[in-house]
Write an enzyme that holds these catalytic residues in place. Structure first.
Site, PDB file in Angstrom:
ATOM      1  N   GLU A  96       1.006 -84.098 -41.454  1.00  0.00           N
ATOM      2  CA  GLU A  96       0.223 -83.165 -40.638  1.00  0.00           C
ATOM      3  C   GLU A  96      -1.125 -82.925 -41.325  1.00  0.00           C
ATOM      4  O   GLU A  96      -1.167 -82.538 -42.496  1.00  0.00           O
ATOM      5  CB  GLU A  96       0.974 -81.825 -40.521  1.00  0.00           C
ATOM      6  CG  GLU A  96       0.225 -80.811 -39.690  1.00  0.00           C
ATOM      7  CD  GLU A  96       0.903 -79.436 -39.671  1.00  0.00           C
ATOM      8  OE1 GLU A  96       1.284 -78.936 -40.736  1.00  0.00           O
ATOM      9  OE2 GLU A  96       1.032 -78.870 -38.574  1.00  0.00           O
ATOM     10  N   GLU A 115       9.236 -71.671 -37.747  1.00  0.00           N
ATOM     11  CA  GLU A 115       8.326 -72.424 -36.862  1.00  0.00           C
ATOM     12  C   GLU A 115       7.353 -73.137 -37.786  1.00  0.00           C
ATOM     13  O   GLU A 115       6.444 -72.508 -38.331  1.00  0.00           O
ATOM     14  CB  GLU A 115       7.551 -71.458 -35.953  1.00  0.00           C
ATOM     15  CG  GLU A 115       8.388 -70.644 -35.005  1.00  0.00           C
ATOM     16  CD  GLU A 115       8.804 -71.427 -33.774  1.00  0.00           C
ATOM     17  OE1 GLU A 115       8.426 -72.605 -33.628  1.00  0.00           O
ATOM     18  OE2 GLU A 115       9.537 -70.847 -32.967  1.00  0.00           O
ATOM     19  N   CYS A 135      -0.375 -76.296 -34.577  1.00  0.00           N
ATOM     20  CA  CYS A 135       0.893 -76.848 -35.076  1.00  0.00           C
ATOM     21  C   CYS A 135       1.410 -77.955 -34.173  1.00  0.00           C
ATOM     22  O   CYS A 135       1.977 -78.931 -34.624  1.00  0.00           O
ATOM     23  CB  CYS A 135       1.921 -75.734 -35.169  1.00  0.00           C
ATOM     24  SG  CYS A 135       2.045 -74.811 -33.638  1.00  0.00           S
ATOM     25  N   LYS A 148       3.724 -59.553 -42.333  1.00  0.00           N
ATOM     26  CA  LYS A 148       2.880 -60.060 -43.428  1.00  0.00           C
ATOM     27  C   LYS A 148       2.035 -61.186 -42.834  1.00  0.00           C
ATOM     28  O   LYS A 148       2.468 -62.330 -42.749  1.00  0.00           O
ATOM     29  CB  LYS A 148       3.769 -60.597 -44.561  1.00  0.00           C
ATOM     30  CG  LYS A 148       3.178 -60.497 -45.948  1.00  0.00           C
ATOM     31  CD  LYS A 148       1.826 -61.125 -46.136  1.00  0.00           C
ATOM     32  CE  LYS A 148       1.875 -62.601 -46.471  1.00  0.00           C
ATOM     33  NZ  LYS A 148       0.543 -63.257 -46.398  1.00  0.00           N
TER      34      LYS A 148
END
Ligand code: NAD
Length: 505
Positions: free
Chosen positions: A394, A260, A295, A185
């Protein structure tokens, strides 16, 4: 190399080896972030399609053409996929750029990594054949034990948009190498190249159901995949909040997950760097590469006070020199952010930093020469306090925040002052100091005298709220294997003698 002009393929869901319209026939627009124009659309799967795909995957595991393959046979498919991806490299890179906004040359280098990754897991699939059954020595002669490493089953793979085909590959290649049947997905914001992987699998004759690709929204297609009782594992890469939802849903079925997630990684720069310009370039690359949407971005610069003025002066000169343009332009180094939502979110982070008392040393806005597209200038923020949002959260955009330090202890404390633990970098000539930092960093990845280079052989993953589990290398293959203990009683002439034997009449 000339960037090709291409047609955008219109695809359906890839289920059971063929293209299939979603049960509800819905589609989602695909938007080019450089122009804000709709350039195509993707099918939107729902729970009904998930169920069909899970059944197809389960059937594939039960059929000889996939479920009984050796690693060497699966390696042939993986190598054939790699070859087809390589053949279509320029076209796939262009599709990635139009869909995601990353500079074309970065997209092309992602495609190279995709090829290398499929080839690497082909090698590991072959090697698996000799490690499939291993003996475990026991302290008794009356028993013999083996360990089997077998495919885990049907796995759900949920991926983000920042490296669309590459993140897909990090999961699909090891899952297929292990012999699992997978349902992918990809992110609704950049699914085009993952759908092309479906076409490639069809062309190379991958057995039906071994890989199924369901595009669509997270809550409509991703969530039912996580909650499906016949999916044995979820491997997820994406944001922290979605990771929490996935772990919560998977926990209801005691379903294993690997996560992750995001980061707020530090780069610590000492005054004994080898060379000012080299250190400045790594600092920029660590935060602004992939349009700042990495990331592991080292987005907190922790700079020794003694070189701060000269380092920042040079950093600004380099930053002003970064070419921001349509990512299809040959020497583009910074393209647009993925979506309007992300663009607005990043601008909000910058304005909150300003309101909280930080200084926008450079950037902070849309570049003047680009009035369309989700572009934001590379931004450098100083006068940052550790209580500020810009230090803690972030951003996932080209925004670097800076703090200075005097001592090593202070630098380590600042580096670890984060809920995340994905990457960490140190720039210094003193390798013993680098060693001390390597031990002290609370992270899954450490870069010494660089930031961001990522290879497919070593493990990738984080600690703290950056998630758990490791991808890439041999570690990723283990994610998709069930370790089965087989213990055999070999002294079959000897009674076990635990119960009293009834009298034999
Ligand atoms: P996201 O969490 O919004 O989406 C990721 C995927 O999850 C998408 O496919 C989405 O459709 C799906 N999803 C959303 N809600 C879901 C739900 N309830 N159930 C199941 N699936 C659902 O993340 P994103 O915005 O696509 O990606 C950016 C994030 O990914 C950043 O935080 C970044 O740090 C992280 N990331 C981490 C790594 C890593 O290796 N650690 C790599 C790349 C990106």
């Amino acid at each position: 190399m000339a960037i090709p002009n291409i047609r955008i393929p219109s695809r359906q869901l890839f289920i059971d080896g063929e293209w299939r319209e979603p049960v509800k026939k819905n589609r989602l627009p695909a938007i080019n972030p450089a122009t804000e124009e709709i350039f195509g659309d993707i099918p939107a799967a729902t729970a009904e399609d998930v169920d069909i795909a899970v059944k197809a995957a389960r059937r594939a595991l039960g059929r000889d053409d996939w479920g009984s393959t050796t690693g060497a046979q699966r390696a042939k498919y993986l190598r054939a996929i790699a070859a087809k991806v390589l053949e279509r490299r320029p076209e796939l890179a262009t599709l990635e750029t139009i869909d995601n906004g990353k500079p074309w040359f970065e997209a092309a280098s992602d495609i190279d990594d995709v090829v290398a990754c499929f080839e690497y897991y082909a090698d590991l699939a072959e090697a698996l054949d000799s490690k499939k059954k291993t003996e475990v020595k026991l302290h008794l002669d009356s028993f013999k034990t083996h360990v089997f490493r077998e495919p885990l089953g049907v796995v759900g793979l949920i991926t983000p948009w920042n490296y669309p085909l590459l993140m897909t590959t990090w999961k699909v290649a090891p899952a297929l190498a292990a012999g699992c049947a997978a349902i992918l997905k990809p992110s609704e914001l950049a699914s085009i190249t993952s759908l092309e992987l479906g076409e490639i699998c069809r062309e190379v004759g991958l057995p039906p159901g071994a890989l199924n690709i369901l595009t669509g929204l997270g809550h409509e297609a991703g969530s039912p995949l996580v909650s499906h009782p016949d999916v044995d594992k979820i491997a997820f890469t994406g944001s922290g909040p979605t990771g929490v939802k996935i772990m919560t849903a998977a926990a209801q079925l005691v379903k294993p997950v690997t996560l992750e997630l995001g980061g707020k990684s530090p780069i610590v720069v000492f005054d004994d760097i080898h060379d000012l310009d080299i250190a400045v370039e790594w600092t920029l690359f660590g935060c602004f590469w992939t349009n700042g949407q990495i990331c592991s971005a080292t987005s907190r610069l922790i700079l020794q006070e003694t070189i701060a003025p000269q380092f920042l002066d040079r950093l600004l000169e380099w930053t002003k020199n970064i070419k921001i343009s349509d990512p299809l332009e040959e020497d583009c180094k910074l393209g647009p952010l993925i979506s309007r939502g992300q663009y607005e979110k990043v601008l909000k982070f910058i304005s909150t930093a300003k309101n909280e008392g930080a200084t926008i040393l450079y950037g902070g806005d849309r570049p003047q020469h680009l009035n369309k597209g989700y572009y934001i200038q590379p931004t450098v923020i100083t006068d940052v306090d550790t209580s500020m949002e810009i230090w803690k959260e972030e951003v996932f955009g080209p925004v670097l925040c800076v703090k200075t330090f005097k001592t090593e202890e202070e630098a380590i404390a600042l580096a670890n002052d984060t809920k995340y633990g994905l990457g960490a970098a140190i720039l210094s000539k003193d390798l013993e100091r680098c060693e001390r930092f390597t031990k002290a960093f609370q992270s899954g990845i450490v870069w010494i005298n660089c930031s961001q280079p990522c290879f497919w052989q070593p493990p990738w993953g984080g600690k703290k709220r950056s998630g758990f589990g490791r991808e890439l290398g041999e570690w990723s293959l283990e994610n998709y294997l069930n370790i089965k203990q087989v213990t055999q009683y070999v002294s079959t002439d000897e009674p076990w003698a635990f119960y009293k034997s009834p009298s034999k009449l």
